[in-house]
Scaffold this active site. Structure first.
Site, mmCIF file in Angstrom:
data_model
loop_
_atom_site.group_PDB
_atom_site.id
_atom_site.type_symbol
_atom_site.label_atom_id
_atom_site.label_comp_id
_atom_site.label_asym_id
_atom_site.label_seq_id
_atom_site.Cartn_x
_atom_site.Cartn_y
_atom_site.Cartn_z
ATOM 1 N N LYS A 1 0.845 -1.205 0.000
ATOM 2 C CA LYS A 1 0.000 0.000 0.000
ATOM 3 C C LYS A 1 0.877 1.251 0.000
ATOM 4 O O LYS A 1 0.575 2.235 -0.670
ATOM 5 C CB LYS A 1 -0.942 -0.019 1.215
ATOM 6 C CG LYS A 1 -2.073 -1.016 1.034
ATOM 7 C CD LYS A 1 -2.858 -1.302 2.300
ATOM 8 C CE LYS A 1 -3.830 -2.463 2.035
ATOM 9 N NZ LYS A 1 -4.541 -2.919 3.220
ATOM 10 N N ASP B 1 -11.254 2.728 3.685
ATOM 11 C CA ASP B 1 -11.574 1.309 3.489
ATOM 12 C C ASP B 1 -13.095 1.099 3.379
ATOM 13 O O ASP B 1 -13.544 0.016 3.010
ATOM 14 C CB ASP B 1 -11.059 0.478 4.674
ATOM 15 C CG ASP B 1 -9.741 -0.225 4.371
ATOM 16 O OD1 ASP B 1 -9.466 -0.482 3.188
ATOM 17 O OD2 ASP B 1 -8.999 -0.522 5.329
ATOM 18 N N GLN C 1 -4.577 -1.564 9.281
ATOM 19 C CA GLN C 1 -4.466 -2.893 8.676
ATOM 20 C C GLN C 1 -5.091 -3.952 9.595
ATOM 21 O O GLN C 1 -4.754 -4.029 10.771
ATOM 22 C CB GLN C 1 -2.984 -3.213 8.408
ATOM 23 C CG GLN C 1 -2.764 -4.525 7.689
ATOM 24 C CD GLN C 1 -3.359 -4.559 6.276
ATOM 25 O OE1 GLN C 1 -3.204 -3.612 5.508
ATOM 26 N NE2 GLN C 1 -4.054 -5.628 5.942
#
Ligand code: NAP
Length: 280
Positions: free
Chosen positions: A49, A116, A93
């Site tokens: 990422k 997200d 994460q």
């Protein structure tokens, strides 16, 4: 033989567009990337990422926290990132260490920085069809379907898997595009009977061999979300690729299908967050 849907090539093409759009902003978009603990797979995801950020002209701010970090310490960091005018998107994460509630952490991220799209506010918008962040994997799949000009309206869409991250939002996005959607899961009585009806079959289970050739309707579009390892340790999906490809009209490979598009949508969402913050 099916046409291979090249998510890698498509993501590369779109990455250039994001880079141009990011460069046109008065300042670079900023993504805070938070990793708690040393899970090797998570470390790889986070590194990827951060690499994507560099390639898209997005500034990443990395926060590597030890596995012993308390829930309160993580909530405090999120509070600081929520308030920071310098931060556009916050990515924590998953999975988190067991002593930290993922639900509490997801709920703590400010919805306008929730790139997200896991916060219930953003999930709610997907349900009601309002404009907002879209979850990375399902949105990446929708872009792939669009690129290959695959019509969804009126099609039988079967999604195997009902996680909050993939299966459920995938079903909602297909429904939004007027697909007739079925969601299957571990308690589905006859999975093969369901998948055989699918014009568009999305598998997000995480077990190699979940989808065999005899479960694919002739001419179906097969999207394999899963990332599994075979006996040789090679990355593979849920589908037995050759068998499924022999029946399908289009199919995504693993790797090189859904994964790169997922990563790209995260960048797109960060760009979107930055634009919204700059317009305020
Ligand atoms: P998950 O939370 O473990 O969900 C798996 C789903 O599969 C569950 O809903 C489960 O049903 C269902 N399932 C399990 N066995 C089944 C069976 N025999 N028949 C039908 N359904 C079955 O996983 P996830 O987070 O959604 O991820 C799924 C896969 O996608 C994993 O391999 C993951 O690594 C991969 N993934 C890839 C990307 C990407 O970018 N390519 C992104 C995210 C995830 P129940 O709900 O009944 O337990």
């Amino acid at each position: 033989m099916a046409i291979r849907m090249d998510g890698k090539a498509m993501a590369e093409k779109l990455r250039g567009q994001i880079r141009e759009e990011a460069a046109a902003l008065p300042r670079r978009p900023v993504l805070a990337v938070v990793l708690v603990g040393e899970d090797p797979a998570s470390q790889v995801y986070v590194r990827n990422k951060e690499k994507d950020c560099v390639e898209c002209g997005i500034q990443s701010q990395g926060y590597r926290l030890p596995a012993e970090t308390t829930e309160q310490q993580l909530l405090d960091l999120i509070g600081t990132l929520n308030e920071s005018a310098q931060v556009d998107g916050i990515l924590v994460q998953l999975p988190l260490p067991k002593h930290i509630s993922e639900k509490k952490i997801i709920h703590a991220i400010r919805p306008d920085k929730d790139v997200d799209a896991f916060h219930p506010f953003n999930v709610g918008k997907i349900v009601t069809g309002e404009d907002g962040f879209l979850p990375c994997t399902p949105a990446g799949i929708m872009e792939l379907l669009k690129e290959y000009r695959i019509d969804i309206a009126g099609k039988e869409c079967v999604v195997v898997g009902r996680s909050n991250i993939v299966g459920k939002p995938m079903a909602l996005l297909l429904l939004r595009e007027h697909g007739t959607v079925t969601i299957c899961h571990s308690k589905t009585a006859d999975l093969r009977a369901e998948t055989l009806r699918a014009d568009i079959l999305v598998s997000a289970v995480g077990k190699r061999g979940t989808i065999t050739g005899d479960m694919v309707k002739e001419g179906a579009v097969v999207i394999d979300v899963a990332m599994n390892r075979d006996e040789q340790g090679k990355l593979c999906g849920d589908c037995l690729y050759d068998e499924a490809a022999a029946k399908a009209s289009y199919i995504t490979p693993v790797p090189g299908g859904v994964g790169p598009m997922t990563r790209l949508i995260l960048m797109k969402n960060t760009l979107r967050a930055a634009r919204a913050h700059l317009e305020k």
